[in-house]
Design a protein around this motif. Structure first.
Motif, mmCIF file in Angstrom:
data_model
loop_
_atom_site.group_PDB
_atom_site.id
_atom_site.type_symbol
_atom_site.label_atom_id
_atom_site.label_comp_id
_atom_site.label_asym_id
_atom_site.label_seq_id
_atom_site.Cartn_x
_atom_site.Cartn_y
_atom_site.Cartn_z
ATOM 1 N N GLY A 125 -3.528 8.624 -2.840
ATOM 2 C CA GLY A 125 -4.821 8.862 -1.480
ATOM 3 C C GLY A 125 -5.537 9.749 -2.337
ATOM 4 N N LEU A 126 -5.745 10.282 -3.172
ATOM 5 C CA LEU A 126 -6.527 11.458 -3.332
ATOM 6 C C LEU A 126 -7.885 10.787 -3.714
ATOM 7 N N LYS A 127 -7.034 9.895 -5.298
ATOM 8 C CA LYS A 127 -8.090 9.058 -5.445
ATOM 9 C C LYS A 127 -8.732 7.718 -5.190
ATOM 10 N N TRP B 26 -1.229 5.382 1.450
ATOM 11 C CA TRP B 26 0.299 4.574 2.334
ATOM 12 C C TRP B 26 0.793 3.136 1.610
ATOM 13 N N ALA B 27 -0.118 1.983 1.007
ATOM 14 C CA ALA B 27 0.503 1.233 0.422
ATOM 15 C C ALA B 27 1.646 2.200 -0.761
ATOM 16 N N VAL B 28 1.524 2.869 -1.696
ATOM 17 C CA VAL B 28 2.357 3.540 -2.186
ATOM 18 C C VAL B 28 3.452 4.284 -1.026
ATOM 19 N N GLY B 29 3.082 4.749 -0.330
ATOM 20 C CA GLY B 29 4.762 4.720 0.594
ATOM 21 C C GLY B 29 5.490 3.868 1.142
ATOM 22 N N GLN C 157 -9.286 -1.300 -7.325
ATOM 23 C CA GLN C 157 -8.035 -2.113 -7.305
ATOM 24 C C GLN C 157 -7.481 -1.806 -5.433
ATOM 25 N N SER C 158 -6.591 -2.457 -5.881
ATOM 26 C CA SER C 158 -6.669 -3.457 -5.242
ATOM 27 C C SER C 158 -5.065 -2.981 -3.620
ATOM 28 N N PHE C 159 -5.144 -2.880 -2.567
ATOM 29 C CA PHE C 159 -4.277 -2.524 -1.639
ATOM 30 C C PHE C 159 -2.350 -2.924 -2.556
#
Length: 207
Positions: A29-31, A38-41, A104-106
């Protein structure tokens, strides 16, 4: 509805402690911004959903066996140590400042969430937590109750993720590249500390 909201709170309680997924969400989220965090979540919640179903189907009893858990702690420790090292090594790479378009992509961020969530040690940890929370909803004669409990837990996790990433997005606007780089390094150190915890669990499993 009372049961649903009770488990929304349970989902929040499960998600609140800082874990490997939370660290990765904050770092991405910071980078790269809210969407990538959100994608990581979402990647993590995909595994959460699969775990809930698998627990209901009886996976918990299998993974609770000592000879299954012990190697999973070790593999998880190695996996998180690698992620932590990679986070420190590439701390100054792929940083997207507010207003810039991520390179980078979602899907790549979603994949990161999946990879962190399926870390064997992480699976053991979450299965033990979910097992405790869902212990009174394993009754296959009441599938509706299980669906309410599962949806409540996932809703709580979603609320936690949205609130966390909103704070991260606001904070990100006043940060420069150097600050984001050092936060990525700190995130890597935290992931390595989780690796140490998993390794300690591996060692203590022999006693």
């Amino acid at each position: 509805m009372g049961l649903y909201f009770t488990y929304v709170l349970a989902g929040l309680a499960i998600a609140l402690p800082v874990g490997a997924i939370t660290v990765e969400m904050m770092k991405q989220g910071l980078k790269k911004g809210f969407i990538h965090g959100w994608a990581v979540g979402l990647g993590g919640m995909t595994i959460d959903f699969i775990l809930i179903i698998a627990l209901y189907m009886g996976l918990a009893s299998i993974l609770s066996l000592p000879y299954i858990q012990t190697p999973m702690w070790l593999i998880g420790a190695c996996f998180l140590a690698f992620l932590g090292y990679d986070s420190i090594k590439n701390a100054d790479k792929d940083i997207t400042m507010a207003g810039e378009k991520p390179t980078q992509s979602f899907s790549s961020s979603y994949r990161n969430g999946l990879l962190v969530a399926i870390s064997p040690g992480n699976l053991v940890f979450w299965i033990s937590v979910f097992g405790a929370v869902l212990s009174d909803s394993y009754d296959t004669t009441q599938p509706v109750k299980f669906l309410i409990v599962a949806s409540g837990i996932l809703t709580g996790i979603i609320l936690h993720d949205v609130a966390l990433l909103t704070i991260v997005s606001i904070t990100r606007k006043v940060m420069n590249r150097t600050m984001i780089k050092w936060i990525s390094i700190i995130a890597g150190c935290i992931l390595i500390s989780f690796s140490g915890y998993f390794f300690l669990e591996f060692i203590t499993s022999f006693y």
